[in-house]
Design an enzyme around this catalytic site. Structure first.
Site, PDB file in Angstrom:
ATOM      1  N   ASP A  82      -0.252   2.042   8.716  1.00 13.74           N
ATOM      2  CA  ASP A  82      -0.829   1.309   9.861  1.00 13.74           C
ATOM      3  C   ASP A  82       0.015   1.363  11.126  1.00 13.74           C
ATOM      4  O   ASP A  82      -0.471   1.020  12.200  1.00 13.74           O
ATOM      5  CB  ASP A  82      -1.064  -0.157   9.485  1.00 13.74           C
ATOM      6  CG  ASP A  82      -2.205  -0.319   8.504  1.00 13.74           C
ATOM      7  OD1 ASP A  82      -3.197   0.421   8.623  1.00 13.74           O
ATOM      8  OD2 ASP A  82      -2.116  -1.180   7.615  1.00 13.74           O
ATOM      9  N   ASP A  94       5.012  -5.284   5.989  1.00 16.51           N
ATOM     10  CA  ASP A  94       5.502  -6.631   6.297  1.00 16.51           C
ATOM     11  C   ASP A  94       5.462  -7.563   5.090  1.00 16.51           C
ATOM     12  O   ASP A  94       6.351  -8.399   4.913  1.00 16.51           O
ATOM     13  CB  ASP A  94       4.736  -7.239   7.480  1.00 16.51           C
ATOM     14  CG  ASP A  94       3.233  -7.287   7.261  1.00 16.51           C
ATOM     15  OD1 ASP A  94       2.746  -6.720   6.268  1.00 16.51           O
ATOM     16  OD2 ASP A  94       2.541  -7.908   8.088  1.00 16.51           O
ATOM     17  N   ARG A 110      13.667   9.941  -2.632  1.00 16.41           N
ATOM     18  CA  ARG A 110      14.555  11.094  -2.854  1.00 16.41           C
ATOM     19  C   ARG A 110      15.835  10.963  -2.031  1.00 16.41           C
ATOM     20  O   ARG A 110      16.948  11.201  -2.524  1.00 16.41           O
ATOM     21  CB  ARG A 110      13.810  12.375  -2.487  1.00 16.41           C
ATOM     22  CG  ARG A 110      14.623  13.658  -2.527  1.00 16.41           C
ATOM     23  CD  ARG A 110      13.717  14.824  -2.128  1.00 16.41           C
ATOM     24  NE  ARG A 110      14.434  16.094  -2.103  1.00 16.41           N
ATOM     25  CZ  ARG A 110      15.059  16.580  -1.028  1.00 16.41           C
ATOM     26  NH1 ARG A 110      15.066  15.886   0.110  1.00 16.41           N
ATOM     27  NH2 ARG A 110      15.668  17.746  -1.091  1.00 16.41           N
ATOM     28  N   GLY A 151       0.824  -1.208   0.000  1.00  9.87           N
ATOM     29  CA  GLY A 151       0.000   0.000   0.000  1.00  9.87           C
ATOM     30  C   GLY A 151       0.854   1.252   0.000  1.00  9.87           C
ATOM     31  O   GLY A 151       1.893   1.310   0.657  1.00  9.87           O
ATOM     32  N   ARG A 193      -7.057  -2.722   8.756  1.00 12.33           N
ATOM     33  CA  ARG A 193      -7.621  -4.065   8.629  1.00 12.33           C
ATOM     34  C   ARG A 193      -7.130  -4.975   9.745  1.00 12.33           C
ATOM     35  O   ARG A 193      -7.886  -5.771  10.291  1.00 12.33           O
ATOM     36  CB  ARG A 193      -7.246  -4.647   7.259  1.00 12.33           C
ATOM     37  CG  ARG A 193      -7.975  -5.924   6.911  1.00 12.33           C
ATOM     38  CD  ARG A 193      -7.747  -6.348   5.465  1.00 12.33           C
ATOM     39  NE  ARG A 193      -6.333  -6.567   5.176  1.00 12.33           N
ATOM     40  CZ  ARG A 193      -5.627  -5.844   4.307  1.00 12.33           C
ATOM     41  NH1 ARG A 193      -6.206  -4.863   3.637  1.00 12.33           N
ATOM     42  NH2 ARG A 193      -4.346  -6.100   4.092  1.00 12.33           N
ATOM     43  N   GLY A 213     -11.472  13.105  20.899  1.00 16.19           N
ATOM     44  CA  GLY A 213     -12.409  12.959  22.010  1.00 16.19           C
ATOM     45  C   GLY A 213     -13.534  11.985  21.735  1.00 16.19           C
ATOM     46  O   GLY A 213     -14.672  12.181  22.187  1.00 16.19           O
ATOM     47  N   THR A 241       4.271   2.335   5.836  1.00 12.81           N
ATOM     48  CA  THR A 241       2.899   1.861   5.985  1.00 12.81           C
ATOM     49  C   THR A 241       2.124   2.814   6.889  1.00 12.81           C
ATOM     50  O   THR A 241       2.651   3.240   7.924  1.00 12.81           O
ATOM     51  CB  THR A 241       2.838   0.429   6.565  1.00 12.81           C
ATOM     52  OG1 THR A 241       1.489   0.123   6.957  1.00 12.81           O
ATOM     53  CG2 THR A 241       3.743   0.268   7.781  1.00 12.81           C
ATOM     54  N   ASP A 277       2.195  -0.677  12.237  1.00 16.53           N
ATOM     55  CA  ASP A 277       2.104  -1.983  12.903  1.00 16.53           C
ATOM     56  C   ASP A 277       3.404  -2.776  12.849  1.00 16.53           C
ATOM     57  O   ASP A 277       3.416  -3.970  13.144  1.00 16.53           O
ATOM     58  CB  ASP A 277       0.974  -2.810  12.275  1.00 16.53           C
ATOM     59  CG  ASP A 277       1.147  -3.001  10.776  1.00 16.53           C
ATOM     60  OD1 ASP A 277       2.012  -2.345  10.186  1.00 16.53           O
ATOM     61  OD2 ASP A 277       0.398  -3.811  10.198  1.00 16.53           O
ATOM     62  N   ARG A 317      -4.872   7.706   2.762  1.00 13.09           N
ATOM     63  CA  ARG A 317      -3.606   7.307   2.140  1.00 13.09           C
ATOM     64  C   ARG A 317      -2.928   8.443   1.376  1.00 13.09           C
ATOM     65  O   ARG A 317      -1.719   8.456   1.222  1.00 13.09           O
ATOM     66  CB  ARG A 317      -3.838   6.158   1.149  1.00 13.09           C
ATOM     67  CG  ARG A 317      -3.999   4.816   1.792  1.00 13.09           C
ATOM     68  CD  ARG A 317      -3.654   3.723   0.794  1.00 13.09           C
ATOM     69  NE  ARG A 317      -3.891   2.409   1.346  1.00 13.09           N
ATOM     70  CZ  ARG A 317      -3.053   1.768   2.146  1.00 13.09           C
ATOM     71  NH1 ARG A 317      -1.912   2.334   2.497  1.00 13.09           N
ATOM     72  NH2 ARG A 317      -3.344   0.570   2.591  1.00 13.09           N
ATOM     73  N   ARG A 364       0.901  -5.302  -6.261  1.00  8.59           N
ATOM     74  CA  ARG A 364       1.047  -6.635  -5.676  1.00  8.59           C
ATOM     75  C   ARG A 364       1.615  -7.535  -6.769  1.00  8.59           C
ATOM     76  O   ARG A 364       1.268  -7.400  -7.931  1.00  8.59           O
ATOM     77  CB  ARG A 364      -0.308  -7.175  -5.218  1.00  8.59           C
ATOM     78  CG  ARG A 364      -1.137  -6.179  -4.406  1.00  8.59           C
ATOM     79  CD  ARG A 364      -0.640  -6.002  -2.996  1.00  8.59           C
ATOM     80  NE  ARG A 364      -1.434  -5.005  -2.268  1.00  8.59           N
ATOM     81  CZ  ARG A 364      -1.174  -4.614  -1.040  1.00  8.59           C
ATOM     82  NH1 ARG A 364      -0.150  -5.124  -0.388  1.00  8.59           N
ATOM     83  NH2 ARG A 364      -1.926  -3.704  -0.437  1.00  8.59           N
TER      84      ARG A 364
END
Length: 328
Positions: free
Chosen positions: A132, A107, A25, A15, A176, A190, A130, A134, A260, A76
């Site tokens: 995410d 990953d 760069r 992604g 996800r 909040g 990424t 993660d 994104r 992909r």
């Protein structure tokens, strides 16, 4: 004896994330500074297989640091999962003399790099790109700060409408398998509750909390839901809440891919620039290759690729306690 790296290939995979261009760069300009040749690989591993690569000079990366997405494109590549695909990719790299790789991605991208580096004599460096956040072994990932700020800006605007109409808004953000965007944007805006994949949602507790706030005439309520929540995202949560609170005025907003895109934040540009520079330095030095470079406690941190693909960054349970207390 370590082989001297003279030609570097750089690719973006998986992604897209704001800041990838800043990383490209930095790789190109650092490589050129040290007299190395740098080749851009188009559409990730697919470009390696299709021999879609071109030499990049300093001017190739002018005026891109502020742009979202990736000038090298991303895709992909199922063919790279097969030994024949990786062998074809290797042969194409060898024809150009490329003997070092910088892979910017998540990953899945690192699994490909780890497999490739274990089969062939081309050292790889992974940079965590990424939204995410993660990846274990780094406090930051390229793109997360921009994505979460985009979500915060959108949720702040939604709160204005929620306040004007006394509505319950359920806002779905990306994630996800990871709840970091939901957690950070929810705390920062909040939100009354935050639903994330890492923590099983107690729907009865959620309904009870909303009912209690309804009795207190707390009319503005925001729920931030990660798309990978165990109840299936914003629309599914809205259906369950509507069953229990039939009189509630409920609206769902799915922020989607808006998170994104856009110009990377200052933090993402700095992280990407620092990591891109470090990737080239590491390939030249040759003693910490086949690693993911991250930043931990403001210091560069090196995680072996085979370890980086196995571990994910976990959410501290204290954050959930913070959410509960601050939303009361």
């Amino acid at each position: 004896m370590k082989k001297k790296v003279t030609k570097i290939g750089v690719l973006t995979s998986g992604g897209d994330a704001p800041g990838m261009n800043a990383a490209i760069r930095a790789v190109v300009r650092t490589g050129n500074y040290y007299g190395l040749e740098v080749f851009g690989i188009v559409r990730g591993y697919q470009g390696m297989i299709d021999n879609d690569m071109y030499k990049m000079e300093n001017r190739s990366v002018a005026n891109i640091i502020q742009r979202g997405g990736t000038i090298l494109k991303t895709a992909r590549c199922k063919e790279f999962f097969e030994p024949e695909g990786r062998k074809k990719a290797y042969e194409n790299l060898k024809k150009l003399g490329i003997n070092g790789l910088v892979v910017i991605g998540g990953d899945g991208s690192f699994r490909g790099a780890q497999k490739f580096s274990s089969e062939f004599d081309i050292p790889c460096i992974g940079l965590p790109g990424t939204i995410d956040k993660d990846m274990a072994g780094t406090d930051f990932t390229i793109g997360f700060d921009t994505a979460v700020n985009t979500a915060v800006e959108a949720i702040d605007k939604i709160r204005d409408t929620a306040d004007a109409h006394d509505r319950l808004f359920i806002i779905e953000v990306m994630g996800r398998d990871s709840g970091y965007i939901a957690l950070h944007s929810g705390v920062a805006t909040g939100a009354e509750n935050i639903l994330i994949p890492e923590h099983k949602t107690d729907i009865e507790e959620l309904i009870s909390s909303l009912q209690e706030k309804e009795k207190r005439k707390k009319l503005v309520n925001l729920l931030v839901v990660a798309e990978g929540d165990d109840f299936g995202g914003g629309n599914e949560v809205a259906k369950l809440v509507k069953q229990k609170l039939p009189n509630a005025d409920i609206k769902v907003c799915i922020l989607g891919h808006i998170q994104r895109g856009g110009a990377p934040s200052c933090l993402d540009r700095l992280i990407a620039s620092r990591l891109g520079y470090a990737a080239v330095e590491t390939l030249i030095q040759g003693d910490k290759v086949n690693t993911m470079i991250g930043i931990v406690n403001n210091q560069l941190h090196y995680t072996p690729l085979d370890q980086a693909v196995k571990e994910t960054q976990t959410i501290d349970p204290e954050w959930l306690k913070i959410v509960k207390i601050l939303a009361s």
